[in-house]
Design a protein around this motif. Structure first.
Motif, short mmCIF file in Angstrom:
data_model
loop_
_atom_site.label_atom_id
_atom_site.label_comp_id
_atom_site.label_asym_id
_atom_site.label_seq_id
_atom_site.Cartn_x
_atom_site.Cartn_y
_atom_site.Cartn_z
N GLU A 6 -77.16 -41.29 45.92
CA GLU A 6 -77.69 -39.96 46.15
C GLU A 6 -78.74 -40.03 47.25
N LYS A 7 -78.69 -39.08 48.15
CA LYS A 7 -79.67 -38.97 49.22
C LYS A 7 -80.09 -37.52 49.31
N PRO A 8 -81.06 -37.18 50.13
CA PRO A 8 -81.46 -35.77 50.19
C PRO A 8 -80.26 -34.89 50.57
N PRO A 9 -80.15 -33.74 49.93
CA PRO A 9 -79.04 -32.84 50.24
C PRO A 9 -79.03 -32.45 51.72
N TYR A 10 -77.83 -32.18 52.23
CA TYR A 10 -77.68 -31.68 53.59
C TYR A 10 -76.56 -30.65 53.57
N PHE A 11 -76.40 -29.93 54.67
CA PHE A 11 -75.44 -28.83 54.67
C PHE A 11 -74.02 -29.27 54.35
N GLY A 12 -73.64 -30.43 54.81
CA GLY A 12 -72.30 -30.94 54.54
C GLY A 12 -72.11 -31.40 53.12
N CYS A 28 -66.84 -40.35 59.34
CA CYS A 28 -66.43 -39.00 58.96
C CYS A 28 -66.94 -38.71 57.56
N ASN A 29 -66.90 -37.49 57.19
CA ASN A 29 -67.23 -37.07 55.84
C ASN A 29 -66.07 -36.29 55.27
N ILE A 30 -65.80 -36.48 54.03
CA ILE A 30 -64.83 -35.68 53.32
C ILE A 30 -65.57 -35.04 52.16
N ASN A 31 -65.60 -33.73 52.15
CA ASN A 31 -66.19 -33.03 51.01
C ASN A 31 -65.09 -32.70 50.03
N PHE A 32 -65.38 -32.84 48.77
CA PHE A 32 -64.41 -32.53 47.74
C PHE A 32 -64.64 -31.12 47.22
#
Length: 153
Positions: A73-79, A142-146
């Motif tokens: 877990e890290k600080p939330p971000y828009f993605g 890259c990032n993949i949001n679920f």
């Protein structure tokens, strides 16, 4: 050659650590400490609490490929407004077995585990691919949001 895929257990941990160190060497890391004890402590602790999962590829009894995912877990971000990510690391295939689809299969299995974790915790997770080392030093960023999963609200 029949490749078998299994999750990492403590039984294979020493070989897994040796392969992780080999991977780091191939990536050009400078060795100024014995990293094996710290790696062992990390993997035992995080396998135990479920925040690390790994799949291995076997040719007979020989481990020929590895993968790893740490759930952090890290600080939330828009993605990723939950700040919870699956951090992919430890992607390594023995040089004699490269270009045979092993890394792709390992990646598929570890990403499946990340999606299942997302569903079971009913949370939004992002998956960060840091790098995979195969025939060439390929960096995947890259990032993949679920988010699109009905179970991750």
């Amino acid at each position: 050659m029949k490749i078998e895929y299994r999750r990492l257990t403590e039984k294979e941990l020493n070989t897994f650590i040796d392969m992780r160190i080999k991977q780091l060497r191939e990536e050009g890391a400078k060795e100024d400490i014995d990293l094996a004890p710290a790696l062992k402590q990390y993997y035992i602790r995080h396998m135990g609490d479920g925040t690390f999962v790994s799949w291995l590829a076997f040719d007979g009894d020989r481990i020929i490929g590895t993968s790893g995912m740490s759930f952090v877990e890290k600080p939330p971000y828009f993605g990723c407004p939950s700040g919870k990510i699956g951090l992919l690391s430890g992607m390594f295939t023995d040089p004699d077995y490269r270009r045979k689809g092993i890394a792709k299969e390992l990646l598929t299995r570890v990403v499946h585990d990340a999606k299942e974790r997302c569903r079971s915790q009913r949370q939004i997770w992002a998956l960060s691919y840091i790098r995979t080392l195969d025939l060439f030093r390929i960096k995947i960023l890259c990032n993949i949001n679920f988010r699109d999963s009905n179970h991750c609200q």
